[in-house]
Design a protein around this motif. Structure first.
Motif, PDB file in Angstrom:
ATOM      1  N   ASP A  73      -2.674 -15.916 -16.812  1.00  0.00           N
ATOM      2  CA  ASP A  73      -2.886 -14.876 -16.485  1.00  0.00           C
ATOM      3  C   ASP A  73      -2.208 -13.778 -16.096  1.00  0.00           C
ATOM      4  O   ASP A  73      -2.097 -11.943 -15.985  1.00  0.00           O
ATOM      5  CB  ASP A  73      -4.458 -14.302 -15.847  1.00  0.00           C
ATOM      6  N   ALA A  74      -1.753 -13.568 -14.258  1.00  0.00           N
ATOM      7  CA  ALA A  74      -0.746 -13.245 -13.740  1.00  0.00           C
ATOM      8  C   ALA A  74       0.171 -12.737 -14.302  1.00  0.00           C
ATOM      9  O   ALA A  74       0.636 -12.003 -14.287  1.00  0.00           O
ATOM     10  CB  ALA A  74      -1.195 -13.880 -12.392  1.00  0.00           C
ATOM     11  N   ILE A  75       0.727 -14.511 -15.163  1.00  0.00           N
ATOM     12  CA  ILE A  75       2.247 -14.035 -15.531  1.00  0.00           C
ATOM     13  C   ILE A  75       2.265 -12.881 -16.534  1.00  0.00           C
ATOM     14  O   ILE A  75       3.181 -12.309 -16.789  1.00  0.00           O
ATOM     15  CB  ILE A  75       2.467 -15.506 -15.598  1.00  0.00           C
ATOM     16  N   TYR A  93       1.017 -13.023  -2.996  1.00  0.00           N
ATOM     17  CA  TYR A  93      -0.525 -12.610  -4.593  1.00  0.00           C
ATOM     18  C   TYR A  93      -1.481 -12.988  -3.796  1.00  0.00           C
ATOM     19  O   TYR A  93      -2.682 -13.993  -4.007  1.00  0.00           O
ATOM     20  CB  TYR A  93       0.222 -13.506  -5.330  1.00  0.00           C
ATOM     21  N   PRO A  94      -1.711 -12.301  -2.282  1.00  0.00           N
ATOM     22  CA  PRO A  94      -3.744 -13.290  -2.377  1.00  0.00           C
ATOM     23  C   PRO A  94      -4.547 -12.432  -3.431  1.00  0.00           C
ATOM     24  O   PRO A  94      -5.658 -14.043  -2.960  1.00  0.00           O
ATOM     25  CB  PRO A  94      -3.817 -12.206  -1.159  1.00  0.00           C
ATOM     26  N   GLU A  95      -4.408 -12.259  -4.092  1.00  0.00           N
ATOM     27  CA  GLU A  95      -5.230 -12.363  -4.675  1.00  0.00           C
ATOM     28  C   GLU A  95      -5.851 -13.028  -6.400  1.00  0.00           C
ATOM     29  O   GLU A  95      -6.453 -14.419  -6.231  1.00  0.00           O
ATOM     30  CB  GLU A  95      -5.108 -10.726  -6.537  1.00  0.00           C
ATOM     31  N   ILE A  96      -3.946 -14.177  -6.997  1.00  0.00           N
ATOM     32  CA  ILE A  96      -4.711 -15.037  -7.482  1.00  0.00           C
ATOM     33  C   ILE A  96      -4.182 -16.053  -6.662  1.00  0.00           C
ATOM     34  O   ILE A  96      -5.279 -16.905  -6.501  1.00  0.00           O
ATOM     35  CB  ILE A  96      -2.926 -15.077  -7.986  1.00  0.00           C
ATOM     36  N   GLU A  97      -4.125 -16.447  -5.457  1.00  0.00           N
ATOM     37  CA  GLU A  97      -3.837 -18.000  -4.421  1.00  0.00           C
ATOM     38  C   GLU A  97      -5.503 -17.431  -4.139  1.00  0.00           C
ATOM     39  O   GLU A  97      -6.165 -18.934  -3.977  1.00  0.00           O
ATOM     40  CB  GLU A  97      -3.312 -17.287  -3.189  1.00  0.00           C
ATOM     41  N   ILE A 153       9.398 -13.673  -9.042  1.00  0.00           N
ATOM     42  CA  ILE A 153       7.424 -13.244  -9.448  1.00  0.00           C
ATOM     43  C   ILE A 153       6.587 -14.567 -10.150  1.00  0.00           C
ATOM     44  O   ILE A 153       5.946 -15.125  -9.749  1.00  0.00           O
ATOM     45  CB  ILE A 153       6.607 -12.256  -9.924  1.00  0.00           C
ATOM     46  N   GLU A 154       7.228 -14.794 -11.020  1.00  0.00           N
ATOM     47  CA  GLU A 154       7.574 -15.777 -11.798  1.00  0.00           C
ATOM     48  C   GLU A 154       7.423 -17.090 -11.071  1.00  0.00           C
ATOM     49  O   GLU A 154       6.123 -18.166 -11.592  1.00  0.00           O
ATOM     50  CB  GLU A 154       8.056 -16.013 -13.261  1.00  0.00           C
ATOM     51  N   LYS A 190       5.252 -21.554  -8.055  1.00  0.00           N
ATOM     52  CA  LYS A 190       4.797 -22.519  -7.039  1.00  0.00           C
ATOM     53  C   LYS A 190       3.132 -22.673  -6.412  1.00  0.00           C
ATOM     54  O   LYS A 190       3.003 -23.780  -6.311  1.00  0.00           O
ATOM     55  CB  LYS A 190       6.165 -22.521  -6.020  1.00  0.00           C
ATOM     56  N   LEU A 191       3.093 -21.629  -5.937  1.00  0.00           N
ATOM     57  CA  LEU A 191       1.665 -20.972  -5.970  1.00  0.00           C
ATOM     58  C   LEU A 191       0.415 -22.315  -6.853  1.00  0.00           C
ATOM     59  O   LEU A 191       0.004 -23.222  -6.678  1.00  0.00           O
ATOM     60  CB  LEU A 191       1.139 -19.727  -6.244  1.00  0.00           C
TER      61      LEU A 191
END
Length: 183
Positions: free
Chosen positions: A132-134, A4-8, A154-155, A160-161
């Motif tokens: 927001d991501a979840i 998930y590069p955008e979230i990271e 995904i969750e 973890k991130l």
């Protein structure tokens, strides 16, 4: 790089913003970064001090600000007085000197509170990014674009991130707090 590069990337940016904020918290020794957040009115435009003057560190306890245009000297002085730096600038007509006094125990505690506050704000920002991501993936699952199992994976990955970046934010804030009390 994660899945998930955008979230990271958003979480990493939050940690970088915290580092920038903490650089402006003075820790007893002179550091030009304390001026990073201060802007001066330069011909009607709010301009960072670094863009209108050269900043040098003549000794460990002082900064010297030498404007390229003498007319901005008073503006720099006013901007520093209006900031939360807590230092009175000394203006000799050519340069402004900032002398950093030894931090008192009380001032160290105040600064430590400020560091904690910045750390907490950053953790909240990281958690908001997670939320927001979840939410986005939950909508995809409801619309049957992804399966329930995919959503659970995904969750877990996003959690973890989040945990990793919360730890990073905490270690950045702890390092700054430690710096405050070792001088």
């Amino acid at each position: 790089m994660s899945k998930y590069p955008e979230i990271e990337s958003k979480m990493k940016k939050t940690a970088e913003v915290l580092k920038t904020q903490l650089a402006s918290v003075r820790a007893g020794r002179a550091n030009a970064a304390v001026l990073d957040q201060i802007t001066v009115d330069y011909y009607g435009v709010p301009t960072p001090i670094q863009q209108v003057a050269s900043i040098s560190v003549p000794d460990p306890r002082s900064l010297m600000i030498q404007p390229w245009d003498a007319s901005v000297l008073k503006g720099i002085e006013k901007a520093i007085l209006a900031s939360e730096l807590g230092i009175n600038p000394q203006n000799d007509g050519r340069v402004i000197r900032l002398v950093f006094p030894q931090l008192t125990e009380e001032r160290r505690k105040e600064l430590a509170k400020q560091v904690k506050k910045y750390g907490e704000e950053s953790k909240v920002a990281v958690r908001n990014i997670r939320r927001d991501a979840i939410d986005k993936f939950k909508k995809q699952q409801k619309a049957s674009e992804i399966t329930e199992d995919d959503y659970k994976d995904i969750e877990k990955d996003i959690q973890k991130l989040t945990d990793d970046y919360i730890k990073e934010v905490e270690s950045i804030a702890e390092a700054k707090e430690k710096e405050l009390f070792e001088i």
